[in-house]
Design a protein around this motif. Structure first.
Motif, mmCIF file in Angstrom:
data_model
loop_
_atom_site.group_PDB
_atom_site.id
_atom_site.type_symbol
_atom_site.label_atom_id
_atom_site.label_comp_id
_atom_site.label_asym_id
_atom_site.label_seq_id
_atom_site.Cartn_x
_atom_site.Cartn_y
_atom_site.Cartn_z
ATOM 1 N N THR A 1 0.823 -1.211 0.000
ATOM 2 C CA THR A 1 0.000 0.000 0.000
ATOM 3 C C THR A 1 0.854 1.257 0.000
ATOM 4 O O THR A 1 0.510 2.252 -0.639
ATOM 5 C CB THR A 1 -0.940 0.015 1.215
ATOM 6 N N LYS A 2 1.974 1.219 0.702
ATOM 7 C CA LYS A 2 2.863 2.387 0.729
ATOM 8 C C LYS A 2 3.426 2.663 -0.664
ATOM 9 O O LYS A 2 3.468 3.819 -1.115
ATOM 10 C CB LYS A 2 4.009 2.163 1.717
ATOM 11 N N VAL A 3 3.839 1.603 -1.345
ATOM 12 C CA VAL A 3 4.374 1.770 -2.704
ATOM 13 C C VAL A 3 3.277 2.279 -3.643
ATOM 14 O O VAL A 3 3.521 3.156 -4.480
ATOM 15 C CB VAL A 3 4.965 0.441 -3.229
ATOM 16 N N SER A 4 2.057 1.738 -3.505
ATOM 17 C CA SER A 4 0.937 2.201 -4.337
ATOM 18 C C SER A 4 0.660 3.680 -4.100
ATOM 19 O O SER A 4 0.375 4.436 -5.043
ATOM 20 C CB SER A 4 -0.323 1.390 -4.038
ATOM 21 N N MET A 5 0.756 4.098 -2.836
ATOM 22 C CA MET A 5 0.551 5.511 -2.499
ATOM 23 C C MET A 5 1.624 6.379 -3.175
ATOM 24 O O MET A 5 1.318 7.422 -3.766
ATOM 25 C CB MET A 5 0.615 5.706 -0.984
ATOM 26 N N ILE A 6 2.889 5.922 -3.126
ATOM 27 C CA ILE A 6 3.991 6.667 -3.747
ATOM 28 C C ILE A 6 3.788 6.753 -5.267
ATOM 29 O O ILE A 6 4.022 7.796 -5.878
ATOM 30 C CB ILE A 6 5.345 6.006 -3.416
ATOM 31 N N VAL A 7 3.347 5.641 -5.872
ATOM 32 C CA VAL A 7 3.087 5.628 -7.322
ATOM 33 C C VAL A 7 2.011 6.662 -7.677
ATOM 34 O O VAL A 7 2.155 7.419 -8.642
ATOM 35 C CB VAL A 7 2.657 4.221 -7.793
ATOM 36 N N THR B 1 2.134 14.165 -9.601
ATOM 37 C CA THR B 1 3.183 15.132 -9.943
ATOM 38 C C THR B 1 3.366 15.245 -11.459
ATOM 39 O O THR B 1 3.519 16.342 -12.004
ATOM 40 C CB THR B 1 4.519 14.718 -9.292
ATOM 41 N N LEU B 2 3.331 14.103 -12.133
ATOM 42 C CA LEU B 2 3.492 14.100 -13.594
ATOM 43 C C LEU B 2 2.416 14.939 -14.284
ATOM 44 O O LEU B 2 2.707 15.708 -15.216
ATOM 45 C CB LEU B 2 3.441 12.668 -14.130
ATOM 46 N N TYR B 3 1.170 14.820 -13.810
ATOM 47 C CA TYR B 3 0.094 15.559 -14.478
ATOM 48 C C TYR B 3 0.063 17.033 -14.071
ATOM 49 O O TYR B 3 -0.462 17.872 -14.821
ATOM 50 C CB TYR B 3 -1.246 14.870 -14.233
ATOM 51 N N LEU B 4 0.619 17.366 -12.907
ATOM 52 C CA LEU B 4 0.801 18.779 -12.569
ATOM 53 C C LEU B 4 1.810 19.417 -13.528
ATOM 54 O O LEU B 4 1.600 20.519 -14.038
ATOM 55 C CB LEU B 4 1.284 18.923 -11.124
ATOM 56 N N ILE B 5 2.910 18.678 -13.776
ATOM 57 C CA ILE B 5 3.911 19.135 -14.751
ATOM 58 C C ILE B 5 3.284 19.237 -16.141
ATOM 59 O O ILE B 5 3.531 20.186 -16.886
ATOM 60 C CB ILE B 5 5.123 18.172 -14.772
ATOM 61 N N PHE C 1 -4.857 19.244 -14.389
ATOM 62 C CA PHE C 1 -4.878 19.447 -12.938
ATOM 63 C C PHE C 1 -5.957 18.594 -12.266
ATOM 64 O O PHE C 1 -5.755 18.098 -11.150
ATOM 65 C CB PHE C 1 -5.096 20.930 -12.619
ATOM 66 N N ILE C 2 -7.089 18.438 -12.952
ATOM 67 C CA ILE C 2 -8.142 17.560 -12.414
ATOM 68 C C ILE C 2 -7.628 16.126 -12.332
ATOM 69 O O ILE C 2 -7.852 15.417 -11.343
ATOM 70 C CB ILE C 2 -9.414 17.638 -13.292
ATOM 71 N N ASN C 3 -6.916 15.699 -13.377
ATOM 72 C CA ASN C 3 -6.339 14.358 -13.383
ATOM 73 C C ASN C 3 -5.345 14.194 -12.251
ATOM 74 O O ASN C 3 -5.308 13.173 -11.555
ATOM 75 C CB ASN C 3 -5.653 14.100 -14.728
ATOM 76 N N ALA C 4 -4.506 15.224 -12.041
ATOM 77 C CA ALA C 4 -3.541 15.195 -10.935
ATOM 78 C C ALA C 4 -4.270 15.058 -9.600
ATOM 79 O O ALA C 4 -3.835 14.306 -8.706
ATOM 80 C CB ALA C 4 -2.694 16.461 -10.951
ATOM 81 N N ALA C 5 -5.391 15.777 -9.461
ATOM 82 C CA ALA C 5 -6.155 15.727 -8.204
ATOM 83 C C ALA C 5 -6.719 14.333 -7.935
ATOM 84 O O ALA C 5 -6.734 13.870 -6.785
ATOM 85 C CB ALA C 5 -7.288 16.749 -8.249
ATOM 86 N N THR C 6 -7.172 13.635 -8.995
ATOM 87 C CA THR C 6 -7.717 12.278 -8.788
ATOM 88 C C THR C 6 -6.637 11.329 -8.266
ATOM 89 O O THR C 6 -6.893 10.517 -7.384
ATOM 90 C CB THR C 6 -8.315 11.709 -10.098
ATOM 91 N N PHE C 7 -5.413 11.458 -8.811
ATOM 92 C CA PHE C 7 -4.325 10.603 -8.322
ATOM 93 C C PHE C 7 -3.897 11.005 -6.911
ATOM 94 O O PHE C 7 -3.512 10.143 -6.113
ATOM 95 C CB PHE C 7 -3.132 10.663 -9.286
ATOM 96 N N GLY C 8 -3.965 12.295 -6.605
ATOM 97 C CA GLY C 8 -3.660 12.733 -5.246
ATOM 98 C C GLY C 8 -4.647 12.151 -4.246
ATOM 99 O O GLY C 8 -4.259 11.673 -3.162
ATOM 100 N N CYS C 9 -5.937 12.173 -4.602
ATOM 101 C CA CYS C 9 -6.970 11.598 -3.721
ATOM 102 C C CYS C 9 -6.809 10.080 -3.611
ATOM 103 O O CYS C 9 -7.047 9.504 -2.535
ATOM 104 C CB CYS C 9 -8.355 11.940 -4.250
ATOM 105 N N ALA C 10 -6.419 9.432 -4.711
ATOM 106 C CA ALA C 10 -6.173 7.986 -4.676
ATOM 107 C C ALA C 10 -5.032 7.662 -3.722
ATOM 108 O O ALA C 10 -5.073 6.657 -2.999
ATOM 109 C CB ALA C 10 -5.846 7.471 -6.074
#
Length: 405
Positions: free
Chosen positions: A73-79, A85-89, A175-184
């Protein structure tokens, strides 16, 4: 639903998976739309769709790596954080670049993100197994597949709506895509630690985890047989819809609605069956022969789906498409449930990686070969070849059903 609601960790895992799925779909819709506005848009669209097929092929390499990571789970969180970060860039790139340079950078970022997502995908079976051991793995996998497919459908619709409302403002979509991964990532953090202990491995295991996946398929005739069958069924199923789209475009198939609506109906039917199959189809197959029975029924309806092209009627095509997708959808949880029961936790990623790669290779190859060959060979000759092949698969199943199962 009660089983999910009464298990907070399982609920959080489903939320994380749904958020990741909807984020991927949002961006795919945005990228396809942007590609359609470029000069030589057909090439750009082809690149987007082709690159979507490639990451799952890397499962055979990523699976063994996932096995070596203890805190899943920790690795999944880091991924998920890396994908965020990639989608913010990616969003910031729209401020600096444009046209094909921007498209190439966005396509690269999307490809890297999708490839990183395979790490989470290969660790997910262990997390799914650990968070709710009292519920059968087949049921949990079926539910997870249904949730992912549901959010994929909803994401495609919502992504199109948001693009329209935002007047194709791609920065906000990134940015919306980045937010979904942040929430995940937050959802994965809430699950807590799911740690697997490394088992003692001999020197052969240490050399290559890929060999472990191949060795398992070599030693387990039943699973190997099913994987080979599903790969061959994919050869039949994958090109039929593109061929149907060609026939509809040429007005060689009856449909009461226009072309775009016909395509939408077929896509919706396929998606609906992919949701219902893993959820309710499992109830139809029980006992020791559940897996082979589901494959046999799925292959029979796949043959009907293939043959339905000859009716030149979209109603018949829709019915057989639903039945084929429904029963094949029921087979996948049973297949991976069998892997979970027969493979040590330290090797599940390696085995699933090999299987995922084998199942991922055949659809794009078959689609490309048969859909492109209609320019040189009659469409119905191609369908006839696929029909004969599908009947041949059924005969193989009947021949081996008693001996192997």
């Amino acid at each position: 639903m009660k089983s999910i609601e009464n298990n907070p960790k399982l609920y959080q895992l489903f939320i994380a998976d749904a958020l990741s799925e909807i984020g991927d779909v949002f961006y795919y819709v945005a990228l396809i739309t942007y590609a359609s506005q470029l000069t030589n848009s057909s090439l750009a669209i082809s690149l987007v769709t082709t690159f979507e097929f490639i990451p799952p092929v890397f499962s055979i390499i990523i699976g063994p790596t996932a096995d070596k990571l203890c805190n899943k789970t920790k690795v999944s969180m880091i991924v998920n954080i890396l994908q965020c970060t990639l989608y913010l860039i990616n969003g910031l790139l729209f401020l600096k670049f444009q046209n094909w340079i921007l498209f190439s950078l966005c396509l690269t970022i999307n490809f890297i993100s999708d490839t990183l997502g395979i790490i989470t995908q290969e660790m997910e079976p262990i997390i799914l197994k650990k968070v709710s051991p009292k519920i059968s793995y087949e049921k949990k996998y079926g539910w997870l597949s249904a949730v992912a497919q549901s959010f994929s459908i909803g994401g495609k619709f919502l992504g199109g709506v948001l693009l329209t409302i935002m007047n194709n403002h791609y920065i906000f979509m990134s940015f919306i895509n980045a937010a979904t991964f942040g929430c995940a990532a937050v959802a994965m953090a809430l699950i807590g630690n799911v740690i697997t202990k490394k088992e003692i491995q001999d020197k052969e295991d240490e050399k290559s985890g890929v060999l472990e996946g191949i060795k398992f398929l070599k030693d387990n005739a039943k699973v190997r047989f099913i994987v080979v069958l599903l790969s061959n069924i994919n050869i039949v199923l994958a090109p039929i819809l593109p061929i149907a789209y060609i026939l509809l475009a040429n007005k060689e198939m009856y449909s009461p609605v226009n072309y775009s609506m016909s395509v939408s109906l077929l896509t919706a039917i396929d998606s609906l069956a992919s949701i219902l199959g893993p959820t309710f189809g499992l109830r139809l197959f029980k006992g020791k022969k559940a897996l082979i029975n589901s494959v046999m029924v799925g292959s029979i309806f796949s043959a009907f789906f293939c043959l339905s092209i000859f009716t030149r009627n979209i109603y018949v095509l829709m019915l057989t498409l639903f039945l084929a997708s429904f029963f094949i959808g029921a087979t996948i949880p049973l297949l991976f449930g069998g892997v979970i029961k027969n493979v040590p936790e330290s090797k599940i990623g390696s085995v699933n990686g090999v299987i995922d790669t084998l199942l991922a290779i055949t659809p794009p190859l078959s689609t490309f070969i048969f859909s492109s060959s209609v320019q040189y060979v009659s469409t119905y000759i191609n369908v006839l070849i696929l029909s004969v092949f599908s009947i041949f698969i059924i005969l193989i199943i009947i021949k081996n059903r008693t001996n192997l199962f």
